[in-house]
Design an enzyme around this catalytic site. Sequence first.
Site, mmCIF file in Angstrom:
data_model
loop_
_atom_site.group_PDB
_atom_site.id
_atom_site.type_symbol
_atom_site.label_atom_id
_atom_site.label_comp_id
_atom_site.label_asym_id
_atom_site.label_seq_id
_atom_site.Cartn_x
_atom_site.Cartn_y
_atom_site.Cartn_z
ATOM 1 N N GLN A 177 -10.230 -3.958 -2.890
ATOM 2 C CA GLN A 177 -11.504 -3.549 -2.307
ATOM 3 C C GLN A 177 -12.663 -3.885 -3.246
ATOM 4 O O GLN A 177 -13.698 -4.408 -2.832
ATOM 5 C CB GLN A 177 -11.488 -2.033 -2.042
ATOM 6 C CG GLN A 177 -12.787 -1.509 -1.489
ATOM 7 C CD GLN A 177 -13.067 -2.018 -0.082
ATOM 8 O OE1 GLN A 177 -12.219 -1.923 0.785
ATOM 9 N NE2 GLN A 177 -14.245 -2.580 0.153
ATOM 10 N N ASP A 199 -17.660 7.098 -0.414
ATOM 11 C CA ASP A 199 -16.336 6.939 0.219
ATOM 12 C C ASP A 199 -16.006 8.277 0.874
ATOM 13 O O ASP A 199 -16.667 9.297 0.625
ATOM 14 C CB ASP A 199 -15.289 6.543 -0.846
ATOM 15 C CG ASP A 199 -13.919 6.208 -0.232
ATOM 16 O OD1 ASP A 199 -13.846 5.967 0.996
ATOM 17 O OD2 ASP A 199 -12.919 6.193 -0.983
ATOM 18 N N ARG A 252 0.880 -1.180 0.000
ATOM 19 C CA ARG A 252 0.000 0.000 0.000
ATOM 20 C C ARG A 252 0.909 1.220 0.000
ATOM 21 O O ARG A 252 1.741 1.392 0.893
ATOM 22 C CB ARG A 252 -0.889 0.023 1.248
ATOM 23 C CG ARG A 252 -1.549 1.377 1.463
ATOM 24 C CD ARG A 252 -2.604 1.374 2.519
ATOM 25 N NE ARG A 252 -3.785 0.675 2.049
ATOM 26 C CZ ARG A 252 -4.980 0.729 2.665
ATOM 27 N NH1 ARG A 252 -5.117 1.454 3.774
ATOM 28 N NH2 ARG A 252 -6.011 0.089 2.184
ATOM 29 N N CYS A 290 -16.393 1.432 1.450
ATOM 30 C CA CYS A 290 -15.226 0.571 1.726
ATOM 31 C C CYS A 290 -14.743 0.702 3.159
ATOM 32 O O CYS A 290 -14.027 -0.172 3.640
ATOM 33 C CB CYS A 290 -14.108 0.879 0.746
ATOM 34 S SG CYS A 290 -13.392 2.525 0.947
ATOM 35 N N ARG A 323 -13.257 -8.763 2.155
ATOM 36 C CA ARG A 323 -11.845 -8.469 1.844
ATOM 37 C C ARG A 323 -11.015 -9.722 2.122
ATOM 38 O O ARG A 323 -10.126 -10.076 1.349
ATOM 39 C CB ARG A 323 -11.332 -7.308 2.720
ATOM 40 C CG ARG A 323 -11.971 -5.963 2.443
ATOM 41 C CD ARG A 323 -11.604 -5.418 1.094
ATOM 42 N NE ARG A 323 -10.179 -5.277 0.898
ATOM 43 C CZ ARG A 323 -9.452 -4.244 1.337
ATOM 44 N NH1 ARG A 323 -10.028 -3.235 1.941
ATOM 45 N NH2 ARG A 323 -8.142 -4.191 1.112
ATOM 46 N N HIS A 355 -7.694 1.024 -6.030
ATOM 47 C CA HIS A 355 -7.799 0.126 -4.859
ATOM 48 C C HIS A 355 -8.494 -1.172 -5.299
ATOM 49 O O HIS A 355 -9.627 -1.451 -4.919
ATOM 50 C CB HIS A 355 -8.596 0.833 -3.765
ATOM 51 C CG HIS A 355 -8.514 0.184 -2.417
ATOM 52 N ND1 HIS A 355 -7.660 -0.861 -2.127
ATOM 53 C CD2 HIS A 355 -9.189 0.440 -1.259
ATOM 54 C CE1 HIS A 355 -7.808 -1.209 -0.859
ATOM 55 N NE2 HIS A 355 -8.728 -0.451 -0.307
HETATM 56 N N1 CP Z 1 -11.095 -0.246 2.976
HETATM 57 C C1 CP Z 1 -9.802 -0.301 3.322
HETATM 58 O O1 CP Z 1 -8.908 -0.519 2.517
HETATM 59 O O2 CP Z 1 -9.584 -0.099 4.662
HETATM 60 P P1 CP Z 1 -8.189 0.105 5.388
HETATM 61 O O3 CP Z 1 -7.667 1.462 4.989
HETATM 62 O O4 CP Z 1 -8.524 0.044 6.856
HETATM 63 O O5 CP Z 1 -7.240 -0.974 4.968
HETATM 64 N N1 NVA Z 2 -10.254 6.753 -0.723
HETATM 65 C C1 NVA Z 2 -9.746 6.293 0.554
HETATM 66 C C2 NVA Z 2 -9.891 4.815 0.676
HETATM 67 C C3 NVA Z 2 -9.451 4.244 1.990
HETATM 68 C C4 NVA Z 2 -9.557 2.749 2.067
HETATM 69 C C5 NVA Z 2 -8.301 6.708 0.714
HETATM 70 O O1 NVA Z 2 -7.522 6.554 -0.231
HETATM 71 O O2 NVA Z 2 -7.960 7.227 1.781
#
Ligand code: CP
Ligand code: NVA
Length: 308
Positions: A137, A225, A107, A266, A294, A134
């Site tokens: 997800q 989101d 990530r 998400c 997930r 992402h």
């Molecule tokens: N939805 C998601 O990816 O959550 P986290 O940021 O907690 O991993």
């Molecule tokens: N759009 C959000 C998703 C988190 C899982 C971010 O990138 O912070």
Amino acid sequence: MNHFLDIHKTDAAALRGMIDNARSMKNARAGRPKGTPDAEQPLAGRMVALIFEKPSTRTRISFDVGIRQMGGQTMVLSGADMQLGHGETIADTARVLSRYVDLIMIRTFEEQTLLEMAEYADVPVINGLTNRTHPCQIMADVMTFEEHRGPIAGRKAVWCGDGNNVCASWLHAAGQFGFDMTFTGPPTLDPEEEFIGLARKKGANVVIERDPAKAVTGADVVIADTWVSMHDSQSSKERRHNQLRPYQVNEQLMSHAKPDALFMHCLPAHRDDEATSAVMDGPHSVIFDEAENRLHAQKAIVRWCLGV
Ligand code: CP
Ligand code: NVA
């Protein structure tokens, strides 16, 4: 090399296979304690590095638990604690990690970091979120939709708010799984043209509709989101909130969707900003099923990457 970098970069039949496999793995362990190993142990002897340059609850824990259920071992690493955070190149990091581990999940911020990791690693690399996409997800989200409502092909998904990284992967999924997508939000926060174009090229009907009530009309799933993503500057927060407030998903907005429409998010959510608690905890909401899935979806992704 089976990297899982994005939904549009992965073969549609392979994606379908992963959803089916996730479902059968989920069914096979229904009702068993979370820590019990799966009957099959396809990851026995495998070591996985989980690298986080941004915070995470779901991604971190679901990958860790899922890999252990399949008999593998994990190392959860913070990018800042590695030499990666102190000037070692991504290419060198990728080459070194490939000597120790069988799979890398990362990530990160810039997509380029993910792409370089994949280019120089001798082992598969999984995208655990970048500023742009992402994919893990949305694999869980497609699985969740189908669990509740059957095939997603031909359905109407409506994204409300910021056309961000999660929205981008929904657009990729629209092309690959054959559903339609409407975006409603302010023009300054539209999804990238490139992603809209990709979905349209695959035959998905992608619509931009500035009126949220019109956009949501006839929706099979309404998605929200956060209004401020991890890579967005905190100084943009007030402006974003002002622009996005008309696109809040509340009971009034949900009343325009199909009566059996699902609500998805998400998580993590900012309750009563992008969606009200009444919707998040209401009858349309499947947000915690998404979170659970997930785990199952990523187990299938990991198996596909390793060919096991
Ligand atoms: N939805 C998601 O990816 O959550 P986290 O940021 O907690 O991993
Ligand atoms: N759009 C959000 C998703 C988190 C899982 C971010 O990138 O912070």
